[in-house]
Design a protein around this motif. Structure first.
Motif, short mmCIF file in Angstrom:
data_model
loop_
_atom_site.label_atom_id
_atom_site.label_comp_id
_atom_site.label_asym_id
_atom_site.label_seq_id
_atom_site.Cartn_x
_atom_site.Cartn_y
_atom_site.Cartn_z
N GLU A 129 0.86 -1.18 0.00
CA GLU A 129 0.00 0.00 0.00
C GLU A 129 0.90 1.24 0.00
N GLY A 130 1.03 1.83 -1.18
CA GLY A 130 1.84 3.03 -1.31
C GLY A 130 1.09 4.26 -0.85
N LEU A 131 1.75 5.40 -1.02
CA LEU A 131 1.18 6.67 -0.57
C LEU A 131 -0.15 6.98 -1.26
N VAL A 132 -0.22 6.71 -2.58
CA VAL A 132 -1.44 7.01 -3.32
C VAL A 132 -2.60 6.18 -2.80
N ASP A 133 -2.39 4.87 -2.61
CA ASP A 133 -3.47 4.01 -2.13
C ASP A 133 -3.85 4.34 -0.69
N GLN A 134 -2.87 4.70 0.14
CA GLN A 134 -3.18 5.09 1.51
C GLN A 134 -4.06 6.33 1.56
N SER A 135 -3.70 7.33 0.74
CA SER A 135 -4.47 8.58 0.75
C SER A 135 -5.89 8.35 0.24
N LYS A 136 -6.04 7.51 -0.79
CA LYS A 136 -7.38 7.23 -1.30
C LYS A 136 -8.24 6.56 -0.23
N ARG A 137 -7.64 5.60 0.47
CA ARG A 137 -8.40 4.87 1.48
C ARG A 137 -8.74 5.75 2.67
N ARG A 138 -7.80 6.59 3.10
CA ARG A 138 -8.00 7.37 4.32
C ARG A 138 -8.76 8.67 4.08
N LEU A 139 -8.57 9.27 2.91
CA LEU A 139 -9.14 10.60 2.67
C LEU A 139 -10.43 10.58 1.86
N GLY A 162 -11.49 12.18 -5.29
CA GLY A 162 -10.44 11.17 -5.32
C GLY A 162 -11.02 9.82 -5.69
N ASN A 163 -10.59 9.29 -6.85
CA ASN A 163 -11.15 8.03 -7.35
C ASN A 163 -10.48 6.87 -6.62
N TRP A 164 -11.17 6.32 -5.64
CA TRP A 164 -10.63 5.25 -4.82
C TRP A 164 -11.08 3.87 -5.28
N LEU A 165 -11.80 3.81 -6.41
CA LEU A 165 -12.29 2.53 -6.92
C LEU A 165 -11.19 1.80 -7.71
N PHE A 166 -11.42 0.50 -7.95
CA PHE A 166 -10.49 -0.33 -8.71
C PHE A 166 -11.24 -0.91 -9.91
N PHE A 167 -11.06 -0.29 -11.05
CA PHE A 167 -11.82 -0.60 -12.26
C PHE A 167 -11.87 -2.10 -12.59
N PRO A 168 -10.74 -2.84 -12.56
CA PRO A 168 -10.80 -4.26 -12.96
C PRO A 168 -11.58 -5.15 -12.01
N SER A 169 -11.88 -4.66 -10.81
CA SER A 169 -12.60 -5.47 -9.83
C SER A 169 -14.10 -5.21 -9.81
N HIS A 268 -1.35 13.96 -6.64
CA HIS A 268 -0.65 12.88 -7.33
C HIS A 268 0.45 13.45 -8.22
N ALA A 269 0.13 14.51 -8.96
CA ALA A 269 1.14 15.14 -9.81
C ALA A 269 2.32 15.65 -8.99
N LEU A 270 2.02 16.16 -7.80
CA LEU A 270 3.08 16.65 -6.92
C LEU A 270 4.02 15.52 -6.52
N THR A 271 3.47 14.34 -6.24
CA THR A 271 4.31 13.20 -5.85
C THR A 271 5.16 12.70 -7.02
#
Length: 298
Positions: A129-139, A162-169, A268-271
């Motif tokens: 769980e990287g920074l992007v996935d953590q922020s999506k889940r928490r924020l 913030g799109n926290w969904l997972f398209f393939p699932s 995300h662009a900032l990271t």
């Protein structure tokens, strides 16, 4: 209840694709049909599928390369059931995926999208769980237990923040996706565009916390390579601005504001800025910086 169509538009790593197919074969609920549409040229793939002795599995190879969107459209045209999954070629269905989705469909007939619980894994299959996935889940992801039914402007606003969904699932209602369709001018924002189109058309989404799918997050992907050059965010900016105007026209002003702000995309662009500089992508770094500051849509 009907059988679940599992569509697998294939291109890329053969071993990961084979792992994805094996995960479908291992489903506890037998009510599924797997269709693989091969957009590549790996010589060993047709023979491997010929050895699978299961009438629920079908395979075909495109005569010419259709690209991501073209292969999505072909897969959509091959769907025969009321609901389907557009599975990622390198993702994993845990054994209870089909059973979980079919249970939700029984309890919530007519729902447009089902997002089950997802575990993110790395290229080797290890939980990560990287920074992007953590922020999506928490924020951005709503906090709930069990199941949550979402729809309308609140859902659109949430996903545009913030799109926290997972398209393939996601399990989709076939008729609703065919009505919305896939856009020609989008690649990395194709999933969010489809979701917003369907939400604006009145479709509902059921979110479950039952983890039954593994989404593979690679260190380097098409989208991350584009991010270093800024291409991903040029596309994202065009998408968010167009959607904001359309939402304003529908009277969804809160969602339109979230689209114009597109805060998670800018974060995300900032990271990605350090990576662009490290890779000596000076023009890409400038594009990323414009996206972060909002200068690209003033």
């Amino acid at each position: 209840m009907t059988t679940l169509d599992i569509m697998l538009p294939y291109y890329g790593n053969v071993a990961l694709m084979q792992a994805a197919v094996r995960s479908v074969l291992a489903q506890s609920d037998p009510n599924w049909r797997l269709t693989v549409v091969d957009d590549g040229k790996e010589p060993s793939v047709p023979g491997w599928f010929a050895e699978i002795d299961d009438p629920r599995v079908s395979y075909q190879r495109n005569e010419r390369n259709l690209g991501v969107t073209g292969n999505y459209r072909k897969c959509l045209g091959l769907v025969r059931e009321e609901h389907f999954v557009m599975m990622g070629t390198d993702d994993i269905m845990l054994p209870e995926y089909v059973a979980t989705v079919r249970r939700v469909l029984k309890d919530h007939p007519g729902v447009g999208m089902i997002q089950p619980g997802v575990q993110v894994i790395d290229g080797d299959g290890n939980p990560t769980e990287g920074l992007v996935d953590q922020s999506k889940r928490r924020l951005y992801k709503p906090r709930f237990q069990g199941e949550l039914l979402m729809s309308g402007e609140p859902l659109a606003t949430n996903l545009l923040r913030g799109n926290w969904l997972f398209f393939p699932s996601i399990c989709w209602r076939t008729a609703a996706v065919r009505k919305a369709g896939f856009r020609d001018n989008l690649e990395v924002t194709q999933d969010l565009a489809l979701l917003i189109d369907m939400i604006q058309d009145g479709e509902r989404m059921l979110v479950s916390d039952t983890i039954c799918f593994q989404y593979r997050r690679h260190a380097v992907s098409i989208s991350s390579q584009q991010a270093f050059t800024g291409a991903r965010f040029e596309e994202a900016n065009r998408f968010f601005m167009e959607v904001a105007d359309r939402l304003d026209g529908q009277g969804w002003t809160k969602a339109a504001k979230a689209s114009r702000l597109h805060l998670s995309s800018r974060i995300h662009a900032l990271t990605m800025l350090p990576g662009a500089l490290k890779n000596k992508q000076s023009e890409g770094a400038r594009t990323l910086l414009r996206h972060v500051t909002g200068a690209d849509h003033r």
